[in-house]
Each structure stands twice: as structure tokens, then as C-alpha cells.
Motif scaffolding. Structure first.
Motif, PDB file in Angstrom:
ATOM      1  N   VAL A  48       0.824  -1.211   0.000  1.00  0.00           N
ATOM      2  CA  VAL A  48       0.000   0.000   0.000  1.00  0.00           C
ATOM      3  C   VAL A  48       0.865   1.271   0.000  1.00  0.00           C
ATOM      4  CG1 VAL A  48      -0.340   0.402   2.479  1.00  0.00           C
ATOM      5  CG2 VAL A  48      -2.205   0.855   0.897  1.00  0.00           C
ATOM      6  N   GLN A  49       2.120   1.156   0.424  1.00  0.00           N
ATOM      7  CA  GLN A  49       3.011   2.334   0.435  1.00  0.00           C
ATOM      8  C   GLN A  49       3.220   2.880  -0.977  1.00  0.00           C
ATOM      9  OE1 GLN A  49       6.408   2.118  -0.799  1.00  0.00           O
ATOM     10  NE2 GLN A  49       6.968   4.211  -0.200  1.00  0.00           N
ATOM     11  N   LYS A  50       3.009   2.032  -2.002  1.00  0.00           N
ATOM     12  CA  LYS A  50       3.230   2.474  -3.385  1.00  0.00           C
ATOM     13  C   LYS A  50       2.255   3.595  -3.794  1.00  0.00           C
ATOM     14  CE  LYS A  50       5.319  -1.843  -4.971  1.00  0.00           C
ATOM     15  NZ  LYS A  50       6.549  -1.546  -5.701  1.00  0.00           N
ATOM     16  N   ILE A  51       1.181   3.779  -3.037  1.00  0.00           N
ATOM     17  CA  ILE A  51       0.265   4.906  -3.276  1.00  0.00           C
ATOM     18  C   ILE A  51       1.040   6.230  -3.175  1.00  0.00           C
ATOM     19  CG2 ILE A  51      -1.704   6.191  -2.295  1.00  0.00           C
ATOM     20  CD1 ILE A  51      -3.002   3.546  -1.589  1.00  0.00           C
ATOM     21  N   PHE A  52       2.033   6.231  -2.277  1.00  0.00           N
ATOM     22  CA  PHE A  52       2.874   7.412  -2.033  1.00  0.00           C
ATOM     23  C   PHE A  52       3.443   7.993  -3.331  1.00  0.00           C
ATOM     24  CE2 PHE A  52       7.369   8.603  -1.458  1.00  0.00           C
ATOM     25  CZ  PHE A  52       7.283   9.644  -0.541  1.00  0.00           C
ATOM     26  N   TYR A  53       3.826   7.108  -4.294  1.00  0.00           N
ATOM     27  CA  TYR A  53       4.512   7.573  -5.507  1.00  0.00           C
ATOM     28  C   TYR A  53       3.611   8.379  -6.442  1.00  0.00           C
ATOM     29  CZ  TYR A  53       7.971   4.262  -3.874  1.00  0.00           C
ATOM     30  OH  TYR A  53       8.870   3.585  -3.090  1.00  0.00           O
ATOM     31  N   PHE A  54       2.295   8.294  -6.276  1.00  0.00           N
ATOM     32  CA  PHE A  54       1.465   9.209  -7.060  1.00  0.00           C
ATOM     33  C   PHE A  54       0.595  10.111  -6.198  1.00  0.00           C
ATOM     34  CE2 PHE A  54       0.110   4.819  -7.679  1.00  0.00           C
ATOM     35  CZ  PHE A  54      -1.189   4.783  -7.232  1.00  0.00           C
ATOM     36  N   HIS A  55       0.535   9.812  -4.877  1.00  0.00           N
ATOM     37  CA  HIS A  55      -0.194  10.712  -3.970  1.00  0.00           C
ATOM     38  C   HIS A  55       0.597  12.025  -3.811  1.00  0.00           C
ATOM     39  CE1 HIS A  55      -2.400  12.040  -0.384  1.00  0.00           C
ATOM     40  NE2 HIS A  55      -1.227  12.219   0.207  1.00  0.00           N
ATOM     41  N   VAL A  56       1.886  11.917  -3.542  1.00  0.00           N
ATOM     42  CA  VAL A  56       2.710  13.117  -3.314  1.00  0.00           C
ATOM     43  C   VAL A  56       2.847  13.946  -4.606  1.00  0.00           C
ATOM     44  CG1 VAL A  56       4.948  13.979  -2.503  1.00  0.00           C
ATOM     45  CG2 VAL A  56       3.905  12.019  -1.393  1.00  0.00           C
ATOM     46  N   PRO A  57       3.176  13.334  -5.766  1.00  0.00           N
ATOM     47  CA  PRO A  57       3.202  14.142  -6.994  1.00  0.00           C
ATOM     48  C   PRO A  57       1.844  14.784  -7.335  1.00  0.00           C
ATOM     49  CG  PRO A  57       4.418  12.132  -7.351  1.00  0.00           C
ATOM     50  CD  PRO A  57       3.731  11.981  -6.036  1.00  0.00           C
ATOM     51  N   SER A  58       0.741  14.121  -6.956  1.00  0.00           N
ATOM     52  CA  SER A  58      -0.579  14.732  -7.192  1.00  0.00           C
ATOM     53  C   SER A  58      -0.739  15.993  -6.342  1.00  0.00           C
ATOM     54  CB  SER A  58      -1.710  13.762  -6.845  1.00  0.00           C
ATOM     55  OG  SER A  58      -1.676  12.660  -7.681  1.00  0.00           O
ATOM     56  N   ALA A  59      -0.263  15.909  -5.094  1.00  0.00           N
ATOM     57  CA  ALA A  59      -0.324  17.086  -4.216  1.00  0.00           C
ATOM     58  C   ALA A  59       0.516  18.225  -4.814  1.00  0.00           C
ATOM     59  CB  ALA A  59       0.182  16.726  -2.827  1.00  0.00           C
ATOM     60  N   TYR A  60       1.661  17.850  -5.370  1.00  0.00           N
ATOM     61  CA  TYR A  60       2.541  18.832  -6.002  1.00  0.00           C
ATOM     62  C   TYR A  60       1.845  19.460  -7.219  1.00  0.00           C
ATOM     63  CZ  TYR A  60       6.716  20.513  -8.449  1.00  0.00           C
ATOM     64  OH  TYR A  60       7.626  21.282  -9.119  1.00  0.00           O
ATOM     65  N   SER A  61       1.124  18.635  -7.975  1.00  0.00           N
ATOM     66  CA  SER A  61       0.385  19.151  -9.139  1.00  0.00           C
ATOM     67  C   SER A  61      -0.739  20.079  -8.696  1.00  0.00           C
ATOM     68  CB  SER A  61      -0.190  17.998  -9.967  1.00  0.00           C
ATOM     69  OG  SER A  61       0.845  17.210 -10.461  1.00  0.00           O
ATOM     70  N   MET A  62      -1.339  19.758  -7.539  1.00  0.00           N
ATOM     71  CA  MET A  62      -2.372  20.648  -6.985  1.00  0.00           C
ATOM     72  C   MET A  62      -1.749  22.025  -6.687  1.00  0.00           C
ATOM     73  SD  MET A  62      -4.713  20.158  -3.573  1.00  0.00           S
ATOM     74  CE  MET A  62      -3.493  20.630  -2.352  1.00  0.00           C
ATOM     75  N   TYR A  63      -0.521  22.020  -6.165  1.00  0.00           N
ATOM     76  CA  TYR A  63       0.195  23.276  -5.902  1.00  0.00           C
ATOM     77  C   TYR A  63       0.426  24.038  -7.211  1.00  0.00           C
ATOM     78  CZ  TYR A  63       1.519  21.796  -1.103  1.00  0.00           C
ATOM     79  OH  TYR A  63       1.510  21.405   0.203  1.00  0.00           O
ATOM     80  N   ILE A  64       0.767  23.292  -8.285  1.00  0.00           N
ATOM     81  CA  ILE A  64       1.007  23.938  -9.588  1.00  0.00           C
ATOM     82  C   ILE A  64      -0.279  24.634 -10.051  1.00  0.00           C
ATOM     83  CG2 ILE A  64       1.473  23.519 -12.062  1.00  0.00           C
ATOM     84  CD1 ILE A  64       3.380  21.279 -11.218  1.00  0.00           C
TER      85      ILE A  64
END
Lengths: 245, 87
Positions: A48-64
Motif C-alpha cells: 500500500v506504500q506504493k500509493i505514495f509515488y502518485f499521492h505526493v506528486p498529485s499534491a505537487y500538481s495541486m500546488y502547480i
């Protein structure tokens, strides 16, 4: 002649956009391969930790998206123009889209890691507030008309939304809470090189993806604006017989 | 008489006495995992793409509406041109 200079500029833009789409697609596919085939399973949390690899970049995209909305909104308040307005609106849509991804993938990870989907942790709460601000922006733009006043009010909301960005980012460090701090603040980081590559690929893929979507959305909004102006011109010249009738 | 005949299995009507019915539900504390990590990962990954596809679909619809308006404007211009030719 305006058409003679506009045509090569447009074709150059189309070529850059096509290259961007191709590079983004290749990066997304590489990220998927790396996350699921190369990055090792985490010792404590498991797969389930593999969610991290697109959860964090999604948050970064939200910032963009939020930053684009801020730039567009501030630009519109200083010098009202269709370009700034389109950027603000496209940024808000991007922030809501990636914010929705963050707010659904995070709780799915939490169900396994914490044993429950949601808690009123500072970062979770501020992230939810952020998305709600941009939802309010889009509701305002969608239902309150498209006049100068509505656009300026929405622009003010876009600036307010950006004010929340540093609060989300530093909430984990300033107020404890349960949200992990792996790569920010005093976080321990990722220990395996393939984990680091997976995250780096995720950031690169989602950054380009966000820019591609933002660009496509801005172009669509500007085309809509130009068409509205042409329709007004047609009416002014008495060409539109729908009005005559 | 066989053993089965001596101790017949309790029938459904006999076992469901008012005293033996469940009257409350209680959560398990601790015990085995309640969420499969693999299922949650698949769910998160699916949600990601569904949300992005919904947004792309909404953009596609906006573009379709734009094309419809352009067609409308083209027809209007054609009609205006035809009127001018008649004059």
C-alpha cells in the motif's frame, strides 16, 4: 498581416504541445513500470506504500494548479484580460482535479496505515479547505455569470486560495498531527535507490502532465473567449439573424 | 433406534429462539487486517485515472460545445453572405 505571423507561431505552439504530450506519456509509462516493477515493497506498510509515488506528486500538481490560479488572478486584478482570466480558471480546475486525487488516494493509504480513512489532522484539514476554496471558485464562475464583477470576485478567491498553500505545506512541521513527514522537514527520506527514482519519476511525470493539462485548458478557454467576441461582432454588424428575428 | 433418531439435529425453528438471536453488533478489536493493501492500491490507482478521465471528458465536451457554436456562427455568416449576394 496578422494571419501571416500568427500561423507559424500557432504551428510552433502545436509542435511544442505534441512533443510535451509525447514526453509526458513516456514518463507516465516509465513511472508506472518503476513503481510496480522496480521499487521494492516497504517493510512496515507493505504494498500500500506504493500509493505514495502518485499521492505526493498529485499534491505537487495541486500546488502547480493553485499557483497558476494565483498568477492568473493577480494578473487579472492588475490588468484585466482574457489571458489572465483563462489562466486563473484553468489553474483552479487543475487544483480541484489533483486535489480530489490527493483527498481520495490519501485516505485509501490511511485505511491500511492508520486503520481509518480520515482524521482531522492539520494537513488533511488544510488540504480539504484548499480544494473547497477552488470548488467555490469554479461554482462562482459556473453559476454567477461571466461579467467583470464576477471575474474580479473569483480572482480575489483565487488569491485567497493561494494564501492557504504555505499553511498546508508547513502544517506538518508546525502542528504535529499524524500525516507522515518522509521527504520534508525532519523526515528520514527513502532508503532504497529505486524508491527515490520512482518518486523522482512521479514528480517529473505529474509536473509535465499538469503543465500539459493546464495548457490545453487555457487554450480552450481562450478559444471560447475569441468565439464569444466574434459572436458579439456578428450581432453588432447585424449579421446574426437570430437577433434580428 | 439409531443415534440420529435419539439426538435429532436441532431444526431452524428450534434454534432461533428469541433468547439466541443477535441483538447487537460489536467491532473486532485487533485481530487480522481489515483492509487488503493490494486492494487499496488498486482502488487508489483506479481513482486517480477515473478523476483524470472525468476531467478530460469534461474538456472534450466543452470543446464539442465550442465547435457547435463555431458551426452556428459559420451558418450565420453564410446566410448573411447569401443575403448580400441577392442584393
Amino acid at each position: 498581416m496578422p494571419t501571416a505571423t500568427a500561423a507559424p507561431k500557432k504551428s510552433a505552439q502545436d509542435a511544442i504541445f505534441a512533443i510535451l504530450v509525447a514526453v509526458t506519456t513516456a514518463l507516465i509509462l516509465t513511472t508506472i513500470y518503476w513503481v510496480f516493477e522496480r521499487a521494492p515493497t516497504e517493510k512496515v506498510m507493505g504494498i500500500v506504500q506504493k500509493i505514495f509515488y502518485f499521492h505526493v506528486p498529485s499534491a505537487y500538481s495541486m500546488y502547480i494548479g493553485a499557483t497558476a490560479c494565483f498568477v492568473g488572478s493577480a494578473g487579472y486584478l492588475v490588468k484585466p484580460s482574457a489571458k489572465w482570466d483563462a489562466l486563473g480558471r484553468a489553474g483552479a480546475e487543475l487544483a480541484v482535479t489533483f486535489g480530489a486525487i490527493v483527498l481520495t488516494t490519501g485516505p485509501l493509504w490511511a485505511a491500511k496505515a492508520w486503520g481509518y480513512y480520515w482524521t482531522w489532522d492539520p494537513r488533511l484539514t488544510t488540504a480539504l479547505l484548499q480544494v473547497l476554496i477552488y470548488v467555490a471558485y469554479l461554482v462562482l464562475r459556473g453559476f454567477a455569470g461571466d461579467g467583470e464583477g464576477e471575474r474580479k470576485f473569483a480572482a480575489a478567491l483565487g488569491i485567497l486560495g493561494a494564501a492557504n498553500l504555505p499553511i498546508i505545506h508547513f502544517s506538518v512541521q508546525k502542528w504535529s498531527g499524524e500525516h507522515p513527514t518522509v521527504i520534508t522537514g525532519k523526515g528520514g527520506g527513502l532508503h532504497h535507490p529505486d524508491m527515490k527514482i520512482a518518486l523522482a519519476l512521479g514528480f517529473a511525470a505529474f509536473t509535465l502532465f499538469a503543465i500539459t493539462l493546464l495548457w490545453a485548458r487555457v487554450r480552450l478557454e481562450l478559444a471560447k473567449e475569441r468565439l464569444a467576441m466574434l459572436e458579439e461582432d456578428a450581432i453588432d454588424l447585424g449579421l446574426d439573424d437570430r437577433i434580428e428575428a | 433406534m439409531s443415534a440420529l433418531e435419539q439426538n435429532p439435529a436441532p431444526s431452524a425453528s428450534a434454534s432461533a429462539t428469541p433468547d439466541s438471536r443477535a441483538t447487537s453488533f460489536q467491532a473486532v478489536e485487533g485481530g487480522p487486517e481489515q483492509h487488503s493493501g493490494a486492494n487499496l492500491l488498486v482502488a487508489a490507482y483506479s481513482v486517480l485515472w477515473v478523476i483524470l478521465m472525468v476531467w478530460l471528458f469534461s474538456m472534450w465536451r466543452k470543446q464539442a460545445s465550442l465547435h457547435a457554436k463555431i458551426d452556428d456562427l459559420e451558418k450565420t455568416l453564410d446566410r448573411a453572405a447569401a443575403k448580400l449576394e441577392k442584393k
